[in-house]
Design an enzyme around this catalytic site. Structure first.
Site, PDB file in Angstrom:
ATOM      1  N   ASP A  53     -19.668 -89.464   6.255  1.00 30.61           N
ATOM      2  CA  ASP A  53     -20.655 -89.350   7.471  1.00 30.61           C
ATOM      3  C   ASP A  53     -20.005 -88.647   8.558  1.00 30.61           C
ATOM      4  OD1 ASP A  53     -22.537 -90.460   8.888  1.00 30.61           O
ATOM      5  OD2 ASP A  53     -21.687 -92.525   9.507  1.00 30.61           O
TER       6      ASP A  53
ATOM      7  N   HIS B  41     -23.575 -79.986   6.457  1.00 31.10           N
ATOM      8  CA  HIS B  41     -23.694 -80.370   4.766  1.00 31.10           C
ATOM      9  C   HIS B  41     -23.082 -79.642   4.059  1.00 31.10           C
ATOM     10  CE1 HIS B  41     -26.217 -83.906   6.030  1.00 31.10           C
ATOM     11  NE2 HIS B  41     -27.373 -82.799   6.428  1.00 31.10           N
TER      12      HIS B  41
ATOM     13  N   SER C  89     -28.425 -91.793   0.083  1.00 31.87           N
ATOM     14  CA  SER C  89     -29.041 -93.001  -0.030  1.00 31.87           C
ATOM     15  C   SER C  89     -30.559 -93.217  -0.222  1.00 31.87           C
ATOM     16  CB  SER C  89     -28.522 -93.551   1.123  1.00 31.87           C
ATOM     17  OG  SER C  89     -29.109 -93.594   2.342  1.00 31.87           O
TER      18      SER C  89
ATOM     19  N   TRP D 152     -34.321 -90.618   2.576  1.00 31.99           N
ATOM     20  CA  TRP D 152     -35.510 -90.140   2.405  1.00 31.99           C
ATOM     21  C   TRP D 152     -36.287 -89.992   3.709  1.00 31.99           C
ATOM     22  CZ3 TRP D 152     -36.238 -87.254  -1.748  1.00 31.99           C
ATOM     23  CH2 TRP D 152     -35.606 -87.616  -2.908  1.00 31.99           C
TER      24      TRP D 152
ATOM     25  N   ARG E  14     -35.307 -89.099   6.598  1.00 33.55           N
ATOM     26  CA  ARG E  14     -34.886 -87.959   7.419  1.00 33.55           C
ATOM     27  C   ARG E  14     -36.013 -86.919   7.395  1.00 33.55           C
ATOM     28  NH1 ARG E  14     -28.534 -86.944   6.518  1.00 33.55           N
ATOM     29  NH2 ARG E  14     -27.713 -89.008   6.823  1.00 33.55           N
TER      30      ARG E  14
ATOM     31  N   LEU F 161      -9.505 -87.321 -13.523  1.00 33.27           N
ATOM     32  CA  LEU F 161     -10.046 -88.075 -12.243  1.00 33.27           C
ATOM     33  C   LEU F 161     -11.493 -88.378 -12.645  1.00 33.27           C
ATOM     34  CD1 LEU F 161      -9.962 -89.092  -9.304  1.00 33.27           C
ATOM     35  CD2 LEU F 161     -10.795 -86.966  -8.453  1.00 33.27           C
TER      36      LEU F 161
ATOM     37  N   SER G 166     -23.830 -99.559   5.225  1.00 32.72           N
ATOM     38  CA  SER G 166     -24.981 -98.909   4.983  1.00 32.72           C
ATOM     39  C   SER G 166     -25.367 -99.098   3.548  1.00 32.72           C
ATOM     40  CB  SER G 166     -24.635 -97.567   5.182  1.00 32.72           C
ATOM     41  OG  SER G 166     -24.436 -97.352   6.842  1.00 32.72           O
TER      42      SER G 166
END
Length: 243
Positions: free
Chosen positions: A21, A38, A66, A70, A72, A132, A197
């Site tokens: 965030d 971003h 998330s 959509w 946004r 990982l 969230s």
């Protein structure tokens, strides 16, 4: 697993989940377009994965996009999708180089075909890697994940493959997108927001939460170690309360 960090023997969480965030706020503070945040955030992802691996963390799950994202603006969603496509393509080569196994969780059927193809290729090519384990939550919503899991369980009951009385917590976990992953030991959210969230609501039932004011593009190894120090300061009692 214990490891010495900065002169202290610390218990290293096996699985760390991240809510990334603050990309937009990072860009706004610098009078840059949101997409610049971003792009910078994607660079942070790579550094944090490297740091996590070096610290001994075995599983990392990151909330990339998330089901609510959509909503946004069309411009921002379009820029995010383009960034994700490029990231996933680069991730194929990077995962091979770093022996990293990658999984995408969420409902990818809503994504365009090119993005779906890249996800399938990435998962297939990285499936042989033993380092990982990295899960990218893409078009992910916790309630949607549980809904889809319940639908699969109901279908198995309908077809006689599963009896309702056999539905245990382990059975439910095995039908979630994260099947095969241990539940997170530690969840980190950046930018000062203090909420989940709709992120991994089932899996985070006994997880320690670490909230930091640091914006995601500024998150670094030092802050990751701070989160691990916080984790070590907690007494964990499965099914109980903290003392």
């Amino acid at each position: 697993m214990k490891k010495e960090i900065n002169g202290q023997m610390l218990e290293i969480p096996q699985h760390v989940a991240f809510i990334l965030d603050g990309n937009g706020r990072w860009a706004k503070k610098r009078f840059l377009p949101r997409n610049a945040g971003h792009v910078e955030g994607a660079k942070t992802v790579e550094q944090v994965l490297e740091d996590a691996h070096n610290l001994g963390i075995k599983y990392v799950t990151m909330y990339a996009f998330s089901t609510e994202n959509w909503k946004r603006s069309r411009e921002e969603v379009g820029a995010l999708m383009k960034l994700l496509k490029n990231y996933l393509m680069d991730c194929i080569e990077r995962s091979a180089k770093n022996n990293m196994r990658v999984r995408v969780i969420g409902d990818i059927s809503a994504l365009d075909q090119e993005l779906q193809d890249r996800i399938i290729e990435l998962e297939e090519k990285s499936s042989v890697n033993t380092g990982l384990h990295f899960a990218i939550a893409l078009n992910y919503g916790g309630r949607d994940e549980i809904r889809r899991a319940v639908g699969r369980i109901a279908e198995e009951c309908k077809n006689g493959l599963l009896n309702p009385e056999e539905i245990t917590e382990d059975v439910i976990s095995a039908h979630l997108d994260t099947a095969g992953f241990p539940d997170p030991d530690l969840m980190i959210r950046t930018s000062g927001e203090v909420r989940l969230s709709n992120f991994l609501p089932w899996q985070l039932a006994y997880t320690e939460f670490y909230f930091t004011e640091v914006l995601w593009p500024d998150f670094n190894k030092e802050e990751l170690i701070n989160a691990i120090l916080y984790y070590n300061g907690k007494e964990r009692r499965f099914g109980g309360v903290l003392s």
